[in-house]
Design an enzyme around this catalytic site. Structure first.
Site, PDB file in Angstrom:
ATOM      1  N   LYS A  25       9.394   1.175  -6.372  1.00 60.19           N
ATOM      2  CA  LYS A  25       8.486   0.114  -6.841  1.00 60.19           C
ATOM      3  C   LYS A  25       7.538   0.642  -7.906  1.00 60.19           C
ATOM      4  O   LYS A  25       7.332   0.011  -8.928  1.00 60.19           O
ATOM      5  CB  LYS A  25       7.619  -0.431  -5.689  1.00 60.19           C
ATOM      6  N   ARG A 100       1.567  -6.522   1.757  1.00 60.21           N
ATOM      7  CA  ARG A 100       2.434  -5.765   2.652  1.00 60.21           C
ATOM      8  C   ARG A 100       2.492  -6.385   4.043  1.00 60.21           C
ATOM      9  O   ARG A 100       3.181  -5.860   4.915  1.00 60.21           O
ATOM     10  CB  ARG A 100       1.890  -4.358   2.792  1.00 60.21           C
ATOM     11  N   ARG A 139       9.533  14.015  -3.286  1.00 58.57           N
ATOM     12  CA  ARG A 139       8.507  13.495  -4.201  1.00 58.57           C
ATOM     13  C   ARG A 139       7.335  14.473  -4.310  1.00 58.57           C
ATOM     14  O   ARG A 139       6.880  15.024  -3.317  1.00 58.57           O
ATOM     15  CB  ARG A 139       8.015  12.144  -3.688  1.00 58.57           C
ATOM     16  N   ARG A 172       2.380  14.623  -1.124  1.00 61.30           N
ATOM     17  CA  ARG A 172       1.415  13.758  -0.436  1.00 61.30           C
ATOM     18  C   ARG A 172       1.531  13.979   1.064  1.00 61.30           C
ATOM     19  O   ARG A 172       2.627  14.110   1.585  1.00 61.30           O
ATOM     20  CB  ARG A 172       1.718  12.290  -0.765  1.00 61.30           C
ATOM     21  N   ARG A 183       5.695   5.338   8.381  1.00 60.40           N
ATOM     22  CA  ARG A 183       5.589   4.393   7.252  1.00 60.40           C
ATOM     23  C   ARG A 183       6.800   3.464   7.197  1.00 60.40           C
ATOM     24  O   ARG A 183       6.669   2.266   6.936  1.00 60.40           O
ATOM     25  CB  ARG A 183       5.457   5.157   5.935  1.00 60.40           C
TER      26      ARG A 183
END
Ligand code: AMP
Length: 228
Positions: A25, A100, A139, A172, A183
């Site tokens: 996204k 969300r 990531r 992160r 998540r």
């Protein structure tokens, strides 16, 4: 057509990106923002910024985000209400990571009006679970300018260092394996119902996000062009 004038004419363009963490996204919203000259509003980036600045919102959000849970709806809705009232959003905006939950979707309607608006687009980016895990675990993130990279598929020019501001890249906290599982569970339980919700309420388009970013982006732009 590039440049966004067709979308700017006749009222604000609003674009929502739905999709699991790791679906791409942020990448797509960022590219669309640059090409269409529309502001990208990433609630995750805003919250991380609030944490970095030590604001009351940041202090409240940090322990929740570290556990991979969603921050309470009322805080997010207030944050978006304030953000989209600013001058730079008057031609429209791209929401990356909001809404969300269903209450957030209702909150957005109160803020921005009903979905009957023909300049209100919802993109749902779909990616298989194994690929999401690969993307999230690889990531890397710049804590200063919030640029993101991937160790294999989008590495920085110099390993471990941000191309834009030379800051040391980090993983992160919430991209670590134990938190990612939470998540993804939050996504399944609380965000996925938005697909049903928007499927009937807006210009909704599902995209296969398990393809190169350029291909996904071309499809996105093609859809917007076709809907003018
Ligand atoms: P993201 O960068 O979009 O993956 O968001 C990182 C984290 O910020 C999420 O796991 C949530 O804890 C929090 N967050 C971001 N956007 C929202 C939202 N719309 N509602 C609740 N929490 C959010």
């Amino acid at each position: 057509m590039v440049g966004g004038s067709a979308f700017a004419a006749g009222g604000p363009t609003r674009i929502i990106f739905l999709g699991s963490p790791g679906a791409g996204k942020g990448t797509q919203a960022g590219r669309l923002s640059a090409e269409r000259k529309l502001v990208r509003i990433s609630t995750g980036d805003m919250l991380r910024q609030a944490i970095a600045e030590g604001t009351p919102l940041g202090q409240q959000a940090a322990p929740i985000m570290d556990r991979g849970k969603l921050v309470p709806d009322d805080l997010l809705i207030a944050m978006i209400r304030e953000r989209v009232s600013r001058e730079d959003c008057q031609n429209g905006y791209i929401l990356d990571g909001f809404p969300r939950t269903l209450p957030q979707a209702h909150g957005l309607e109160n803020i921005a009006g009903r979905e009957a608006d023909d300049r209100f687009f919802v993109f749902n980016v779909e990616v298989p679970h194994a690929e999401l895990m690969r993307r999230l675990s690889g990531r890397r993130w710049c804590p200063k300018c919030q640029s993101t990279y991937h160790v294999d598929s989008n590495p920085p020019a110099k390993a471990g260092v941000c191309d834009r501001c030379s800051t040391k890249l980090v993983q992160r906290e919430d991209d670590k394996e134990s938190v990612v599982a939470k998540r993804l569970q939050e996504y399944e339980e609380r965000t996925k119902p938005l697909i049903q919700y928007y499927m009937h309420h807006a210009r909704f388009h599902s995209i296969d996000g398990f393809r190169p970013a350029d291909v996904v982006f071309r499809e996105l732009v093609g859809y917007l062009e076709g809907q003018r």
